[in-house]
Design a protein around this motif. Sequence first.
Motif, short mmCIF file in Angstrom:
data_model
loop_
_atom_site.label_atom_id
_atom_site.label_comp_id
_atom_site.label_asym_id
_atom_site.label_seq_id
_atom_site.Cartn_x
_atom_site.Cartn_y
_atom_site.Cartn_z
N PHE A 1 5.60 -8.17 -10.97
CA PHE A 1 4.19 -7.62 -10.75
C PHE A 1 3.93 -6.46 -11.79
CE2 PHE A 1 5.07 -8.80 -6.57
CZ PHE A 1 3.79 -9.58 -6.13
N LYS A 2 4.80 -5.91 -12.24
CA LYS A 2 4.38 -4.87 -13.72
C LYS A 2 3.88 -6.08 -14.77
CE LYS A 2 6.31 -1.62 -16.82
NZ LYS A 2 7.18 -0.80 -17.35
N GLY A 3 4.60 -6.92 -14.96
CA GLY A 3 4.01 -7.94 -16.14
C GLY A 3 2.51 -8.51 -15.68
N LEU A 4 2.35 -8.69 -14.41
CA LEU A 4 0.93 -9.12 -13.96
C LEU A 4 0.06 -7.92 -14.44
CD1 LEU A 4 1.33 -10.91 -10.54
CD2 LEU A 4 0.89 -12.01 -12.70
N ILE A 5 0.48 -6.65 -13.90
CA ILE A 5 -0.72 -5.71 -14.52
C ILE A 5 -0.63 -5.36 -15.71
CG2 ILE A 5 -0.86 -3.08 -14.42
CD1 ILE A 5 0.60 -3.38 -11.53
N PHE B 1 7.69 -10.62 -18.01
CA PHE B 1 8.13 -11.80 -17.61
C PHE B 1 9.34 -12.16 -17.87
CE2 PHE B 1 3.18 -12.39 -17.58
CZ PHE B 1 3.17 -11.97 -16.25
N GLN B 2 9.80 -11.96 -19.29
CA GLN B 2 11.31 -12.56 -19.69
C GLN B 2 12.37 -11.81 -18.94
OE1 GLN B 2 11.29 -12.13 -24.16
NE2 GLN B 2 9.45 -13.41 -24.39
N GLU B 3 12.21 -10.41 -18.66
CA GLU B 3 13.12 -9.70 -17.94
C GLU B 3 13.30 -10.19 -16.42
OE1 GLU B 3 14.13 -5.23 -16.42
OE2 GLU B 3 12.64 -5.61 -17.67
N GLU C 1 6.23 -18.88 -15.07
CA GLU C 1 5.46 -19.71 -16.02
C GLU C 1 4.05 -20.27 -15.65
OE1 GLU C 1 8.27 -22.83 -17.87
OE2 GLU C 1 9.22 -21.36 -19.07
N ALA C 2 4.10 -20.41 -14.28
CA ALA C 2 2.79 -20.69 -13.78
C ALA C 2 1.83 -19.75 -14.09
CB ALA C 2 2.97 -21.22 -12.29
N VAL C 3 2.23 -18.25 -13.82
CA VAL C 3 1.27 -17.35 -13.79
C VAL C 3 0.60 -17.41 -15.40
CG1 VAL C 3 1.11 -14.68 -13.93
CG2 VAL C 3 1.97 -15.95 -11.78
N ILE C 4 1.84 -17.37 -16.27
CA ILE C 4 1.43 -17.66 -17.89
C ILE C 4 0.60 -18.56 -18.04
CG2 ILE C 4 2.24 -17.82 -20.12
CD1 ILE C 4 4.98 -16.39 -19.02
N ALA C 5 0.60 -19.87 -17.53
CA ALA C 5 -0.20 -20.89 -17.58
C ALA C 5 -1.70 -20.48 -16.93
CB ALA C 5 0.27 -21.87 -16.88
#
Length: 135
Positions: free
Chosen positions: A29-33, A47-49, A62-66
């Motif tokens: 969730f921190k990555g999303l923010i 995301f990697q972590e 990966e779907a969120v990155i897409a």
Amino acid sequence: FDSSGFLAAWETLDAALLIVPHAPTTVFFKGLIMAKLQRADEANECFQECVTLDPDQKDIVEAVIAIFFHISGQHERAIELCKKILQRAPDFPLPRIIRGDSYKHHTDGFFGNQAKEDYLALLKMDRDYERLLGR
């Protein structure tokens, strides 16, 4: 775009990580923010972590990155990433939706059949996806 809410959420997630360090969902969730705040390097680190902490999260990360590729107009990158996810998890609907939409909105404009194939595959999985696809 008012980032104040995202900044507050970031602070809350940082506090949560102090209490329970290395919680994959919190890192995700921190990555999303970070991505929403257009801090791509920090988002990628999160995301990697997340995937390092819990490899089972790889497909959703990966779907969120897409999704971010798709909404930024990088349809080819979204398509390629979704192809990789679907090779590992062919029944995971999210990458099929993203890939179908990326085919549909691709700047080359001749991927309509591929989009249709993804949408039909979704409907074969579950007719309830019809509402999601706007049909």
